[in-house]
Design an enzyme around this catalytic site. Structure first.
Site, PDB file in Angstrom:
ATOM      1  N   VAL A  86       0.997  -1.240   0.124  1.00 58.10           N
ATOM      2  CA  VAL A  86      -0.137  -0.020  -0.028  1.00 58.10           C
ATOM      3  C   VAL A  86       0.901   1.355   0.108  1.00 58.10           C
ATOM      4  O   VAL A  86       1.506   1.533   0.902  1.00 58.10           O
ATOM      5  CB  VAL A  86      -1.092   0.027   1.285  1.00 58.10           C
ATOM      6  CG1 VAL A  86      -1.870   1.211   1.111  1.00 58.10           C
ATOM      7  CG2 VAL A  86      -1.750  -1.264   1.195  1.00 58.10           C
ATOM      8  N   GLY A  87       0.848   2.240  -0.958  1.00 59.19           N
ATOM      9  CA  GLY A  87       1.617   3.199  -1.108  1.00 59.19           C
ATOM     10  C   GLY A  87       0.896   4.175  -1.890  1.00 59.19           C
ATOM     11  O   GLY A  87       0.203   4.008  -2.984  1.00 59.19           O
ATOM     12  N   GLY A  96      -7.289  11.582  -0.338  1.00 63.33           N
ATOM     13  CA  GLY A  96      -8.444  10.739  -0.188  1.00 63.33           C
ATOM     14  C   GLY A  96      -8.078   9.448  -0.842  1.00 63.33           C
ATOM     15  O   GLY A  96      -8.988   8.556  -0.977  1.00 63.33           O
ATOM     16  N   ARG A  99      -7.988   6.421   1.366  1.00 66.54           N
ATOM     17  CA  ARG A  99      -9.321   5.840   1.780  1.00 66.54           C
ATOM     18  C   ARG A  99     -10.121   5.244   0.533  1.00 66.54           C
ATOM     19  O   ARG A  99     -10.658   4.370   0.904  1.00 66.54           O
ATOM     20  CB  ARG A  99     -10.138   6.995   2.430  1.00 66.54           C
ATOM     21  CG  ARG A  99     -11.563   6.837   2.418  1.00 66.54           C
ATOM     22  CD  ARG A  99     -12.221   7.918   3.290  1.00 66.54           C
ATOM     23  NE  ARG A  99     -11.719   8.115   4.762  1.00 66.54           N
ATOM     24  CZ  ARG A  99     -12.028   7.305   5.880  1.00 66.54           C
ATOM     25  NH1 ARG A  99     -12.952   6.368   5.733  1.00 66.54           N
ATOM     26  NH2 ARG A  99     -11.366   7.444   6.978  1.00 66.54           N
ATOM     27  N   GLU A 123       2.615   1.979   9.759  1.00 65.91           N
ATOM     28  CA  GLU A 123       2.513   3.181  10.789  1.00 65.91           C
ATOM     29  C   GLU A 123       1.089   2.548  11.370  1.00 65.91           C
ATOM     30  O   GLU A 123       0.140   2.406  10.808  1.00 65.91           O
ATOM     31  CB  GLU A 123       2.292   4.485  10.021  1.00 65.91           C
ATOM     32  CG  GLU A 123       3.507   5.002   9.534  1.00 65.91           C
ATOM     33  CD  GLU A 123       3.313   6.131   8.651  1.00 65.91           C
ATOM     34  OE1 GLU A 123       3.515   7.332   9.604  1.00 65.91           O
ATOM     35  OE2 GLU A 123       3.201   6.286   7.457  1.00 65.91           O
ATOM     36  N   TYR A 127      -4.134   2.364  10.285  1.00 67.75           N
ATOM     37  CA  TYR A 127      -5.322   1.455   9.823  1.00 67.75           C
ATOM     38  C   TYR A 127      -6.367   1.338  10.873  1.00 67.75           C
ATOM     39  O   TYR A 127      -7.419   0.536  10.431  1.00 67.75           O
ATOM     40  CB  TYR A 127      -4.629   0.085   9.364  1.00 67.75           C
ATOM     41  CG  TYR A 127      -3.597   0.030   8.201  1.00 67.75           C
ATOM     42  CD1 TYR A 127      -4.390   0.142   6.805  1.00 67.75           C
ATOM     43  CD2 TYR A 127      -2.273   0.547   8.288  1.00 67.75           C
ATOM     44  CE1 TYR A 127      -3.743   0.366   5.778  1.00 67.75           C
ATOM     45  CE2 TYR A 127      -1.502   0.570   7.094  1.00 67.75           C
ATOM     46  CZ  TYR A 127      -2.156   0.439   5.924  1.00 67.75           C
ATOM     47  OH  TYR A 127      -1.712   0.728   4.563  1.00 67.75           O
ATOM     48  N   PHE A 414       4.250  -9.709   5.596  1.00 67.10           N
ATOM     49  CA  PHE A 414       3.560  -9.727   4.022  1.00 67.10           C
ATOM     50  C   PHE A 414       3.359  -8.295   3.672  1.00 67.10           C
ATOM     51  O   PHE A 414       2.975  -7.356   4.622  1.00 67.10           O
ATOM     52  CB  PHE A 414       2.493 -10.670   3.993  1.00 67.10           C
ATOM     53  CG  PHE A 414       1.416 -10.443   4.941  1.00 67.10           C
ATOM     54  CD1 PHE A 414       0.302  -9.558   4.552  1.00 67.10           C
ATOM     55  CD2 PHE A 414       1.283 -11.295   6.078  1.00 67.10           C
ATOM     56  CE1 PHE A 414      -0.938  -9.314   5.211  1.00 67.10           C
ATOM     57  CE2 PHE A 414       0.056 -11.091   6.928  1.00 67.10           C
ATOM     58  CZ  PHE A 414      -0.882 -10.133   6.452  1.00 67.10           C
TER      59      PHE A 414
END
Length: 414
Positions: A86-87, A96, A99, A123, A127, A414
């Protein structure tokens, strides 16, 4: 449905744009993939699970992927979408996009019939906002050479064999990994060839001054009962050699093999310290240490869990005690989960979960439900922090039913 700023759109990333997908993640994490690593290790995210947000200029502004796990839970397994990679590009933040990607991830996971999602949080503050709860902890140890272990019958009769780690050990490593974690919630098997390759992959760029990886196996005749991948780093002090040993992974199938494996790793010539991989907080090694006080411990959060389909998720696991309770759950992201649910658990540990208009016994957000899901957290403890509410007896019954006899953990990130 996910919403995006004008000109942005969600796309499934085709294989020919994989390098662009990876480049966005490199920018987000201030990383760079050595071409040698890319050559040695296959890209791990499955092609149909690479998703991105495309910007007005046609370039990728943000990316995420997922893995198709069968996640161990108390009493069985459930289909789980492992959120990863996720980046958001640094020049595309605060629009946004994250999200929107989480919403897309939830929608796609539910379409695939995956009632839960899990992740490792780069971080920790991010989440929880999206309903992920910290469901387990892990511990890393730094042990001095020669740390004494309590005796275990049969350990001295087992043999050890030392080799350089190679591709030929992949099947052995994955089989031991799977068997060693039997019954432990969160202990994710590696479902794809690309992920299994990382058990034994050893690109020079990963070594940071350590030697090429070794594998030690513990054997009872031809039967391999334990194994560990490790490497050493040369070091010298005023008193002589101070080599470090770093263990990437260690799996054992029984107490004798556990004792023999760690006895070997803790007594290598020239070494001064041994660093373990992530271990469960109730790992056998912690119980075997004669004197745990000199050991350096670093405990941290491990797997985070997000309940996506509440009745399917709760019915997908087993419970440690009978239970009849009404949960009032809030869920801002997945409205179908919100409301009051009766959870009825019989003597066999199976649950029936149904909508109800009855008064609630316990109130909690889906984030705390995710924290409880693997059996490593206590509803009573969460209530002491004000995160769950209910009468003490109801909280105690939920705690007793949800608990796992083995602490949940995933031994790899992972």
């Amino acid at each position: 449905m996910s919403t995006l700023p004008h000109g942005y759109r969600t796309v499934v990333v085709p294989p020919e744009r994989r390098d662009e997908f990876r480049a966005v993640d490199d920018l987000a994490f201030a990383g760079w993939v050595d071409p040698e690593i890319a050559e040695i290790l296959p890209f791990p995210v499955p092609e149909d699970r690479m998703v991105a947000v495309e910007g007005p200029d046609g370039g990728l502004a943000a990316v995420h992927g997922s893995y198709p796990f069968e996640m161990p839970v108390p009493g069985g397994t459930v289909a789980c979408s492992g959120l990863t990679w996720v980046g958001v590009r640094p020049d595309q933040r605060r629009r946004g996009l994250l999200r929107s990607m989480i919403t897309t991830h939830v929608e796609r996971s539910l379409e695939r019939g995956e009632p839960v999602s899990a992740l490792f949080a780069a971080e920790a503050a991010i989440y929880g906002r999206f309903g992920y709860g910290s469901a387990s902890d892990s511990v890393n140890l730094t042990l001095p050479r020669g740390a004494a272990l309590r005796p275990v019958a049969g350990a001295d009769a087992l043999d050890v064999r030392l080799e350089r780690l190679g591709k030929e050990h992949e099947d052995l490593a994955e089989e031991l990994h799977r068997r060693a974690g039997a019954g432990r919630p969160g202990w994710m098997p590696r479902p794809t060839a690309a992920l299994r390759a990382r058990l034994v992959g050893d690109p020079p760029a990963w070594r940071q001054g350590f030697e090429p990886m070794l594998i030690v196996t513990v054997r009872d005749g031809d039967d391999v009962r334990a194994a560990a991948a490790f490497s050493r780093k040369e070091g010298w002090g005023e008193g002589g050699p101070e080599y470090k040993v770093k263990v990437r992974w260690a799996f054992a199938l029984d107490p004798a093999a556990t004792h023999r494996l760690w006895s070997f790793l803790l007594d290598l010539d020239l070494t001064s310290t041994v660093e373990t991989p992530m271990l469960p907080v109730d790992d056998a090694l912690l119980h075997l240490l004669v004197d745990p006080r000199p050991i350096q411990r670093r405990t941290g959060d491990n797997v985070w869990v997000r309940v996506l389909d509440l009745p399917a998720a709760l019915q997908g696991r087993r419970y440690a005690a009978p239970l009849d309770v009404v949960l009032d759950v809030s869920d801002a992201l997945v409205p179908a989960n919100a409301g009051r649910w009766r959870v009825a658990v019989g003597a066999d540990g199976a649950a029936t979960v149904t909508r109800t208009e009855a008064d609630a016994d316990v109130r909690l957000d889906v984030r705390e439900l995710g924290a409880l899901y693997l059996g490593g957290r206590s509803a009573t403890a969460l209530a002491s922090a004000g995160l769950v509410t209910g009468a003490p007896d109801a909280l105690a019954r939920v705690t007793a039913a949800f608990t796992s006899p083995l602490a949940p953990v995933c031994p790899w990130v992972f």
